[in-house]
Design a protein around this motif. Structure first.
Motif, PDB file in Angstrom:
ATOM      1  N   ILE A  58       0.838  -1.200   0.000  1.00  0.00           N
ATOM      2  CA  ILE A  58       0.000   0.000   0.000  1.00  0.00           C
ATOM      3  C   ILE A  58       0.877   1.256   0.000  1.00  0.00           C
ATOM      4  N   ILE A  59       1.918   1.266   0.828  1.00  0.00           N
ATOM      5  CA  ILE A  59       2.822   2.428   0.861  1.00  0.00           C
ATOM      6  C   ILE A  59       3.513   2.597  -0.482  1.00  0.00           C
ATOM      7  N   ALA A  60       3.840   1.477  -1.137  1.00  0.00           N
ATOM      8  CA  ALA A  60       4.521   1.524  -2.430  1.00  0.00           C
ATOM      9  C   ALA A  60       3.592   1.906  -3.573  1.00  0.00           C
ATOM     10  N   GLY A  61       2.305   2.025  -3.304  1.00  0.00           N
ATOM     11  CA  GLY A  61       1.353   2.354  -4.355  1.00  0.00           C
ATOM     12  C   GLY A  61       0.965   1.175  -5.216  1.00  0.00           C
ATOM     13  N   LEU A  62       1.272  -0.043  -4.757  1.00  0.00           N
ATOM     14  CA  LEU A  62       0.949  -1.246  -5.515  1.00  0.00           C
ATOM     15  C   LEU A  62      -0.428  -1.798  -5.174  1.00  0.00           C
ATOM     16  N   GLN A  63      -1.026  -1.284  -4.096  1.00  0.00           N
ATOM     17  CA  GLN A  63      -2.350  -1.702  -3.659  1.00  0.00           C
ATOM     18  C   GLN A  63      -3.078  -0.489  -3.107  1.00  0.00           C
TER      19      GLN A  63
END
Length: 253
Positions: A58-63
């Motif tokens: 989520i932090i990585a923007g993948l979810q």
């Protein structure tokens, strides 16, 4: 309660994640909130099933979280981008590319001119201790060297945040200790903000300014522990051992 983000590099604000499971909804994360200062090294630790990897994605923007948001320098993260450098446990290197080709891949995609790209790649290879290996292919590298390539590739776009998900979990203990020290050297040299996910309590203490301790069912922040130890840190130090016992007690309670 929303986190004030004026001085935060990263703000995780009431992040919850619910999946559709075969037997109904599965709550992976519940109202996770904490912030990371610019230049801070924060480690995240917790038992299996506490949602560490989900939070990382989520932090990585993948979810996308079910509720809440993550902000980088005040802007909501809604996908991967050059401001985020990501290193996984698996190296994900292109086997047909040389070390230099792997490190410079993102710069190529961004249209960085070749002379500038070569200079940046050479600088990074020196930073991670791989100068002289630019023309080598991944198949000829050890696991530790491959992870150094992955780190250099993540640093190439000069990201504001470096995200690392158990990056040293696949190497032997001696190589792991060396990579930890090298990572701290790179962090000191670059001043990057680092979020580092690990299942290893000792690693969390050795690296982190603070340790975010996650609890499971559902995944949530149980406690955040400040590590008031000068670096380099040794497991044999009494204070280190005290932190280890404290974190172990939190995880096993």
């Amino acid at each position: 309660m929303a986190i004030e983000t004026t001085a935060d590099r990263v703000a995780i604000d009431d992040v919850s994640m619910v999946y559709d499971g075969s037997n109904g909804p599965v709550e992976a994360l519940r109202e996770v909130s904490f912030a990371v200062d610019p230049g801070e090294f924060v480690t995240i630790v917790g038992p299996s099933g506490c949602g560490k990897t989900t939070l990382f994605r989520i932090i990585a923007g993948l979810q996308t979280p079910t509720e809440g948001e993550v902000r980088l320098d005040g802007d909501v993260i809604d996908g991967p981008g050059p401001d985020l450098g990501i290193v996984f446990q698996e190296y994900h290197l292109f086997p047909w590319r040389t070390v230099s080709g792997n490190v410079g891949f993102g710069l190529e995609q961004d249209g960085t001119p070749a002379p500038e790209r070569r200079e940046r790649v050479e600088q990074l290879l020196e930073t991670v201790g791989l100068d002289g290996f630019g023309d080598t292919h991944p198949k000829d590298l050890s696991g530790g060297m491959k992870q150094r390539v992955a780190l250099a590739r993540a640093l190439a776009p000069d990201p504001d945040l470096l995200l690392m998900d158990e990056p040293f979990g696949a190497v032997d203990a001696q190589t792991k200790a060396k990579l930890q020290e090298e990572l701290l050297d790179v962090w000191t040299e670059t001043g990057k903000t680092v979020l580092f996910v690990t299942h290893d309590i000792e690693e969390a203490i050795k690296l982190g300014d603070r340790v975010v301790v996650m609890d499971r069912e559902p995944g949530r922040v149980q406690e955040i522990v400040d590590i008031d130890l000068e670096r380099p840190r040794s497991r044999s130090d009494r204070a280190f051992g005290s932190y280890y016992e404290e974190l172990l007690g939190l995880i096993e309670y």
